[in-house]
Design a protein around this motif. Structure first.
Motif, PDB file in Angstrom:
ATOM      1  N   UNK A 129       0.827  -1.207   0.000  1.00  0.00           N
ATOM      2  CA  UNK A 129       0.000   0.000   0.000  1.00  0.00           C
ATOM      3  C   UNK A 129       0.862   1.257   0.000  1.00  0.00           C
ATOM      4  N   UNK A 130       1.955   1.227   0.737  1.00  0.00           N
ATOM      5  CA  UNK A 130       2.849   2.390   0.759  1.00  0.00           C
ATOM      6  C   UNK A 130       3.442   2.631  -0.624  1.00  0.00           C
ATOM      7  N   UNK A 131       3.773   1.555  -1.321  1.00  0.00           N
ATOM      8  CA  UNK A 131       4.346   1.679  -2.668  1.00  0.00           C
ATOM      9  C   UNK A 131       3.330   2.258  -3.655  1.00  0.00           C
ATOM     10  N   UNK A 132       2.077   1.927  -3.485  1.00  0.00           N
ATOM     11  CA  UNK A 132       1.041   2.355  -4.426  1.00  0.00           C
ATOM     12  C   UNK A 132       0.415   3.698  -4.065  1.00  0.00           C
ATOM     13  N   UNK A 133       0.721   4.213  -2.907  1.00  0.00           N
ATOM     14  CA  UNK A 133       0.109   5.460  -2.474  1.00  0.00           C
ATOM     15  C   UNK A 133       0.438   6.590  -3.450  1.00  0.00           C
ATOM     16  N   UNK A 134      -0.590   7.364  -3.816  1.00  0.00           N
ATOM     17  CA  UNK A 134      -0.456   8.502  -4.740  1.00  0.00           C
ATOM     18  C   UNK A 134       0.030   8.066  -6.116  1.00  0.00           C
ATOM     19  N   UNK A 135      -0.283   6.833  -6.515  1.00  0.00           N
ATOM     20  CA  UNK A 135       0.025   6.323  -7.848  1.00  0.00           C
ATOM     21  C   UNK A 135      -1.248   5.728  -8.446  1.00  0.00           C
ATOM     22  N   UNK A 136      -1.360   5.781  -9.764  1.00  0.00           N
ATOM     23  CA  UNK A 136      -2.451   5.118 -10.458  1.00  0.00           C
ATOM     24  C   UNK A 136      -1.906   4.402 -11.683  1.00  0.00           C
ATOM     25  N   UNK A 137      -2.727   3.523 -12.228  1.00  0.00           N
ATOM     26  CA  UNK A 137      -2.314   2.719 -13.382  1.00  0.00           C
ATOM     27  C   UNK A 137      -2.881   3.299 -14.672  1.00  0.00           C
ATOM     28  N   UNK A 138      -2.063   3.261 -15.706  1.00  0.00           N
ATOM     29  CA  UNK A 138      -2.497   3.631 -17.057  1.00  0.00           C
ATOM     30  C   UNK A 138      -2.191   2.473 -17.997  1.00  0.00           C
ATOM     31  N   UNK A 139      -3.098   2.253 -18.939  1.00  0.00           N
ATOM     32  CA  UNK A 139      -2.887   1.229 -19.950  1.00  0.00           C
ATOM     33  C   UNK A 139      -2.460   1.866 -21.265  1.00  0.00           C
ATOM     34  N   UNK A 140      -1.482   1.249 -21.926  1.00  0.00           N
ATOM     35  CA  UNK A 140      -1.002   1.729 -23.223  1.00  0.00           C
ATOM     36  C   UNK A 140      -1.050   0.557 -24.203  1.00  0.00           C
ATOM     37  N   UNK A 141      -1.895   0.693 -25.221  1.00  0.00           N
ATOM     38  CA  UNK A 141      -2.005  -0.337 -26.250  1.00  0.00           C
ATOM     39  C   UNK A 141      -1.667   0.267 -27.602  1.00  0.00           C
ATOM     40  N   UNK A 142      -0.993  -0.520 -28.428  1.00  0.00           N
ATOM     41  CA  UNK A 142      -0.715  -0.130 -29.805  1.00  0.00           C
ATOM     42  C   UNK A 142      -1.342  -1.152 -30.733  1.00  0.00           C
ATOM     43  N   UNK A 143      -1.962  -0.656 -31.794  1.00  0.00           N
ATOM     44  CA  UNK A 143      -2.551  -1.502 -32.821  1.00  0.00           C
ATOM     45  C   UNK A 143      -1.899  -1.170 -34.162  1.00  0.00           C
ATOM     46  N   UNK A 144      -1.587  -2.194 -34.936  1.00  0.00           N
ATOM     47  CA  UNK A 144      -1.122  -1.987 -36.308  1.00  0.00           C
ATOM     48  C   UNK A 144      -2.352  -1.816 -37.179  1.00  0.00           C
ATOM     49  N   UNK A 145      -2.432  -0.689 -37.849  1.00  0.00           N
ATOM     50  CA  UNK A 145      -3.595  -0.439 -38.709  1.00  0.00           C
ATOM     51  C   UNK A 145      -3.588  -1.406 -39.892  1.00  0.00           C
ATOM     52  N   UNK A 146      -4.754  -1.896 -40.322  1.00  0.00           N
ATOM     53  CA  UNK A 146      -4.813  -2.764 -41.506  1.00  0.00           C
ATOM     54  C   UNK A 146      -4.282  -2.022 -42.728  1.00  0.00           C
ATOM     55  N   UNK A 147      -3.523  -2.743 -43.554  1.00  0.00           N
ATOM     56  CA  UNK A 147      -2.999  -2.163 -44.794  1.00  0.00           C
ATOM     57  C   UNK A 147      -3.836  -2.667 -45.958  1.00  0.00           C
ATOM     58  N   UNK A 148      -4.336  -1.759 -46.785  1.00  0.00           N
ATOM     59  CA  UNK A 148      -5.156  -2.133 -47.932  1.00  0.00           C
ATOM     60  C   UNK A 148      -4.547  -1.537 -49.183  1.00  0.00           C
ATOM     61  N   UNK A 149      -4.598  -2.287 -50.260  1.00  0.00           N
ATOM     62  CA  UNK A 149      -4.129  -1.793 -51.557  1.00  0.00           C
ATOM     63  C   UNK A 149      -5.074  -2.305 -52.623  1.00  0.00           C
ATOM     64  N   UNK A 150      -5.307  -1.525 -53.657  1.00  0.00           N
ATOM     65  CA  UNK A 150      -6.207  -1.918 -54.732  1.00  0.00           C
ATOM     66  C   UNK A 150      -5.527  -1.727 -56.065  1.00  0.00           C
TER      67      UNK A 150
END
Length: 283
Positions: A129-150
């Motif tokens: 609890x002392x370690x987590x005091x005044x801290x919060x969690x954030x999530x970071x996700x990366x997605x590769x966008x679909x590549x389309x060609x015609x």
């Protein structure tokens, strides 16, 4: 609680917290799993300092013992409802004090068992609890966008079997379109690697810890967002939150082949210590 009701109930633990006075005004209106009231369980008496407490509910033994849970965990609707209630309690507590979340369905046979866990693991819980005091969690996700060609006609698909003879040059255009699509795909993956490296470098000065979760797949990423290639959690001091968010957004600036998903602040689920063994829990 009388003796007969005590034997009919298990103790469901949501999180460890400091025994914060602020919670006295929160708990009376807070309900948890199965609509049960949430209370704070603390050690009292000589030699017991107020290092940590458990937020708990009493739940019916017949619906929460090991045999019942084997069946209930196969019921996705019940599981979703229970998870939402569990997390709702933790998020409400986190809005008022530091929390060390426990895993879903952490159960003790009775309050004596839960108090024994507090006694046996109180120092470890207080340290967490002392370690987590005044801290919060954030999530970071990366997605590769679909590549389309015609191809020049706007159709990158090969001609169907039995279709009329393709126009001159159609096969070459198709192959060129496929090569362009592969090149775009490779470029997007290269951009994702660059983004991940930049995030790690730029975010580090503003974070206390970092966890890499497995990339998500299947229904979780079936919305057309692209392929999830990074699924990280960061423990961020509250004073650094704005700088952290700015750093993450800066890291992906100019990289059109990737999509960033930044979430939070959350209770620090990814950085909670393993829950204490359920001393005296139901078999």
């Amino acid at each position: 609680m009388n003796a007969s009701s005590a034997t009919a109930a298990l103790v469901y633990a949501y999180a460890a917290t400091p025994p914060a006075p602020a919670l006295e005004h929160v708990l009376p209106a807070l309900t948890g799993v199965a609509g049960s009231p949430v209370t704070l369980l603390t050690l009292t008496g000589p030699g017991h300092g107020p290092a940590a407490a458990f937020a708990v509910s009493d739940v019916p033994r017949s619906e929460w013992d090991e045999e019942a849970l084997k069946v209930r965990f196969e019921d996705l609707a019940w599981l979703e409802e229970t998870a939402r209630a569990h997390h709702r309690v933790i998020e409400e507590l986190a809005a008022h004090t530091t929390v060390l979340p426990l895993r879903l369905a952490t159960l003790y046979a009775d309050r004596a068992g839960a108090l024994a866990a507090l006694r046996d693991h109180g120092q470890a819980l207080a340290t967490g609890l002392a370690r987590l005091s005044a801290h919060t969690e954030y999530g970071v996700k990366l997605y590769v966008r679909p590549a389309a060609a015609t191809d020049p006609s706007g159709d990158a698909r090969p001609p169907a079997a039995g279709a009329s003879a393709p126009r001159p040059g159609a096969g070459r255009a198709y192959l060129q379109a496929r090569r362009a699509q592969q090149h775009a795909r490779d470029d997007h993956y290269a951009q994702a690697r660059t983004a991940a490296e930049r995030i790690a470098a730029l975010a580090a000065p503003h974070t206390a810890d970092h966890v890499r979760h497995p990339a998500q797949s299947g229904p979780l990423t079936a919305s057309g967002a692209g392929e999830n290639v990074l699924n990280d959690a960061y423990l961020v001091p509250d004073a650094e939150a704005e700088a952290f968010r700015d750093a993450v957004h800066t890291a992906v600036r100019g990289l059109s082949g990737v999509r960033l998903e930044l979430t939070g602040p959350w209770a620090p689920y990814s950085f909670a210590a393993p829950p204490p063994p359920p001393t005296g829990a139901a078999p």
